[in-house]
Design an enzyme around this catalytic site. Sequence first.
Site, PDB file in Angstrom:
ATOM      1  N   LYS A 142       0.758  -0.885   0.186  1.00 14.46           N
ATOM      2  CA  LYS A 142      -0.435  -0.089  -0.002  1.00 14.46           C
ATOM      3  C   LYS A 142       1.257   0.808  -0.183  1.00 14.46           C
ATOM      4  O   LYS A 142       1.405   1.466   0.627  1.00 14.46           O
ATOM      5  CB  LYS A 142      -0.741   0.173   1.329  1.00 14.46           C
ATOM      6  N   GLU A 145      10.074   0.851  10.115  1.00 12.82           N
ATOM      7  CA  GLU A 145      10.890   2.132   9.616  1.00 12.82           C
ATOM      8  C   GLU A 145      10.426   2.786   9.528  1.00 12.82           C
ATOM      9  O   GLU A 145       9.581   3.402   9.656  1.00 12.82           O
ATOM     10  CB  GLU A 145      11.916   1.680   8.094  1.00 12.82           C
ATOM     11  N   CYS A 173      13.464  10.814   5.715  1.00 19.79           N
ATOM     12  CA  CYS A 173      13.271  10.483   7.522  1.00 19.79           C
ATOM     13  C   CYS A 173      14.776  10.290   8.504  1.00 19.79           C
ATOM     14  O   CYS A 173      15.389  10.340   9.176  1.00 19.79           O
ATOM     15  CB  CYS A 173      13.217   8.578   7.989  1.00 19.79           C
ATOM     16  N   GLU A 180      10.457  15.686  14.959  1.00 14.58           N
ATOM     17  CA  GLU A 180      10.838  15.617  13.096  1.00 14.58           C
ATOM     18  C   GLU A 180      10.164  16.809  12.547  1.00 14.58           C
ATOM     19  O   GLU A 180       9.107  16.667  12.498  1.00 14.58           O
ATOM     20  CB  GLU A 180      10.180  14.730  13.177  1.00 14.58           C
TER      21      GLU A 180
HETATM   22  P1  TAP Z   1       2.547   7.626   8.212  1.00  9.75           P
HETATM   23  O1  TAP Z   1       1.313   8.744   8.682  1.00  9.75           O
HETATM   24  O2  TAP Z   1       2.836   7.009   9.337  1.00  9.75           O
HETATM   25  O3  TAP Z   1       2.205   6.525   7.301  1.00  9.75           O
HETATM   26  C1  TAP Z   1       2.965   6.021   6.366  1.00  9.75           C
HETATM   27  C2  TAP Z   1       1.871   4.951   5.970  1.00  9.75           C
HETATM   28  O4  TAP Z   1       0.946   4.376   6.719  1.00  9.75           O
HETATM   29  C3  TAP Z   1       1.152   5.780   4.593  1.00  9.75           C
HETATM   30  O5  TAP Z   1       0.856   4.787   3.622  1.00  9.75           O
HETATM   31  C4  TAP Z   1       0.249   5.967   5.617  1.00  9.75           C
HETATM   32  O6  TAP Z   1      -1.113   5.755   4.951  1.00  9.75           O
HETATM   33  C5  TAP Z   1      -0.478   4.848   6.306  1.00  9.75           C
HETATM   34  N1  TAP Z   1      -1.247   4.340   7.673  1.00  9.75           N
HETATM   35  C6  TAP Z   1      -1.775   5.644   7.850  1.00  9.75           C
HETATM   36  N2  TAP Z   1      -2.296   5.214   9.245  1.00  9.75           N
HETATM   37  C7  TAP Z   1      -2.027   3.548   9.349  1.00  9.75           C
HETATM   38  C8  TAP Z   1      -2.238   2.479   9.792  1.00  9.75           C
HETATM   39  N3  TAP Z   1      -3.149   3.500  11.072  1.00  9.75           N
HETATM   40  N4  TAP Z   1      -1.883   1.369   9.810  1.00  9.75           N
HETATM   41  C9  TAP Z   1      -1.858   1.037   8.885  1.00  9.75           C
HETATM   42  N5  TAP Z   1      -0.797   1.890   8.231  1.00  9.75           N
HETATM   43  C10 TAP Z   1      -0.969   2.976   8.276  1.00  9.75           C
HETATM   44  O7  TAP Z   1       3.915   8.581   7.909  1.00  9.75           O
HETATM   45  P2  TAP Z   1       4.070   9.648   6.834  1.00  9.75           P
HETATM   46  O8  TAP Z   1       4.076  10.849   6.913  1.00  9.75           O
HETATM   47  O9  TAP Z   1       3.355   9.349   5.512  1.00  9.75           O
HETATM   48  O10 TAP Z   1       5.539   9.947   6.216  1.00  9.75           O
HETATM   49  C11 TAP Z   1       6.237  10.462   6.736  1.00  9.75           C
HETATM   50  C12 TAP Z   1       7.309   9.227   8.387  1.00  9.75           C
HETATM   51  O11 TAP Z   1       7.901   8.547   7.488  1.00  9.75           O
HETATM   52  C13 TAP Z   1       7.908  10.599   9.167  1.00  9.75           C
HETATM   53  O12 TAP Z   1       8.383   9.872  10.729  1.00  9.75           O
HETATM   54  C14 TAP Z   1      10.136   9.905   8.569  1.00  9.75           C
HETATM   55  O13 TAP Z   1      10.799   9.365   9.619  1.00  9.75           O
HETATM   56  C15 TAP Z   1       9.061   8.130   8.117  1.00  9.75           C
HETATM   57  N6  TAP Z   1      10.353   7.406   6.987  1.00  9.75           N
HETATM   58  C16 TAP Z   1      10.921   6.767   8.066  1.00  9.75           C
HETATM   59  C17 TAP Z   1      11.596   6.027   6.589  1.00  9.75           C
HETATM   60  C18 TAP Z   1      12.555   5.053   7.529  1.00  9.75           C
HETATM   61  S1  TAP Z   1      13.342   4.010   6.082  1.00  9.75           S
HETATM   62  N7  TAP Z   1      12.931   5.051   8.466  1.00  9.75           N
HETATM   63  C19 TAP Z   1      11.787   6.382   5.450  1.00  9.75           C
HETATM   64  C20 TAP Z   1      10.583   7.415   4.971  1.00  9.75           C
HETATM   65  C21 TAP Z   1       9.776   7.941   6.135  1.00  9.75           C
HETATM   66  P3  TAP Z   1      -1.534   7.282   4.387  1.00  9.75           P
HETATM   67  O14 TAP Z   1      -0.604   7.913   3.562  1.00  9.75           O
HETATM   68  O15 TAP Z   1      -2.439   7.081   3.191  1.00  9.75           O
HETATM   69  O16 TAP Z   1      -2.223   8.004   5.722  1.00  9.75           O
END
Ligand code: TAP
Length: 507
Positions: A211, A285, A319, A416
């Site tokens: 997803k 991650e 990240c 962050e």
């Molecule tokens: P999230 O809001 O956590 O979303 C990540 C993914 O999870 C999206 O596909 C999201 O869908 C989905 N999601 C949301 N709620 C969920 C739930 N209850 N159960 C399962 N999946 C769910 O993060 P983001 O804002 O997209 O990304 C930013 C974060 O990712 C930052 O904290 C960043 O540091 C972290 N990140 C970490 C890494 C590594 S390698 N450590 C790499 C990249 C990013 P929707 O988008 O549709 O809400």
Amino acid sequence: MTMQKTPRTKAQITPRPDAARPAGPALEFGDAWTYAPAPEARDHVKLKSRYDLFVDGRWQPAKKYFPTISPSTEEKLAEVAEASPEDVDRAVSAARRAYERVWSKMKPGERGKYIYRIARRIQEKSRELAVVESLDGGKPIKESRDVDVPISAAHFFYYAGWADKLAYAFPGAGARPLGVAGQVIPWNFPLLMAAWKIAPALACGNTVVLKPAETTPLTALLLAQICEEIDLPPGVVNIVTGAGATGSALVSHPGVDKVAFTGSTAVGKRIQQALAGTSKRLTLELGGKAANIVFADAALDQAVEGIISGIFFNQGHVCCAGSRLLVEESVHDLVVKKLRDRMMTLRVGDPLDKNTDVGAINSRMQLDKIKELVAAGEREGAERFSTPCALPQKGFWFSPTIFTGVTLSHRIAREESFGPVLSILTFRTPEEAIEKANNTFYGLSAGIWTDKGAKLFWLASRLKAGVVWGNTYNKFDPTSPFGGYKESGFGREGGRAGLAPYLEIDG
Ligand code: TAP
């Protein structure tokens, strides 16, 4: 060769006359090169107006669709299916059938050939993928063209090579696939995160339901088209688009054997709670608040380039972004001056322009989060400097920003921002640098800049971070494992270590 100066477009830097300037001689408007617009062509990209779900090797309709927009113009790019729990169930069943009937039975060398084909097809379609990544996510084309797409292909190449060598990865131990992997990825590196997840899973003999993030589904859907084009057996890779509820339905589906999640720490914790007591394997991650540590003996101009690329390129949507600069006190003023000078030359604007350094913020929601944290930084007394550039009227934008006078108690030093915002702190001794760098809930990455190799290694072994870069920053390679400590998650992606989460290893 002579270069002519041309009039600047709205999207290029136009310092305001009242802009705060650093003390001493600083870059003035016009000192930096001015570039004529150089937009990457879009006419070779044929986006469909509507994308269905890619399940069981076919495009299957959903009950609901949602728009995906370009964050730089707010233009609607396409409609994308929103997978319901029933759609997720269909995808997991298709992945299970493909696992039991085809993929787990296939000779590993044959599996490898399919993965090589995906890698080559990504290379062949690299221009299209790069443009779509920049359109849908807002990142500069030079990032998607030179980083996201080539490293995505490299991941498939790398793991294709492992498919028939798993016995050598874990000598003396039997290694078997787990079954169906449910994978959820964020919006900052949509294609690359899909590659990080899908390539090792397939190489190890698992099938996948992935997803992508709600705001950046398009390159994952192009990857689904690639799976179709290379005749990947139906059900081996399934792509279900949707929002958080779709992700939640996927990770909690009883037919999923392994969950791989990249995203925020808050959602990661929720998933860990939901999976507690089940036999599902999990890797997380999560977020980061990396320290980029600059010693007085470092090559400072080189360090400044590393700081800039570590936090401002890709709008800080990384990240492992070096969002906390720890600089040795004796060179603080000099580093800040060099940093501000360099920031004045950053070009903020059209992600499709080949000269753009800083593109659009991924969504209005993310922009609001960045603004809120920056306002907190100002309220708490840190001194803000934002590059005085004119931002485009439409879309979501934030000027590259630094804060000086930051202490560890400030929110901007702890949380962050996931945006182009750098907090600058000082230290006097290496021990103080370590203490400050480790004073965070996170532990994903760090950077060290020094002329002394021994100091670099001494420090690196004391930093609680999964990745430590020395005299460079944000360098990725499929052969290197990547992952976090503490609230940055657990498990490793990349390298030989990235195989283990997708295998049952005896002994
Ligand atoms: P999230 O809001 O956590 O979303 C990540 C993914 O999870 C999206 O596909 C999201 O869908 C989905 N999601 C949301 N709620 C969920 C739930 N209850 N159960 C399962 N999946 C769910 O993060 P983001 O804002 O997209 O990304 C930013 C974060 O990712 C930052 O904290 C960043 O540091 C972290 N990140 C970490 C890494 C590594 S390698 N450590 C790499 C990249 C990013 P929707 O988008 O549709 O809400």
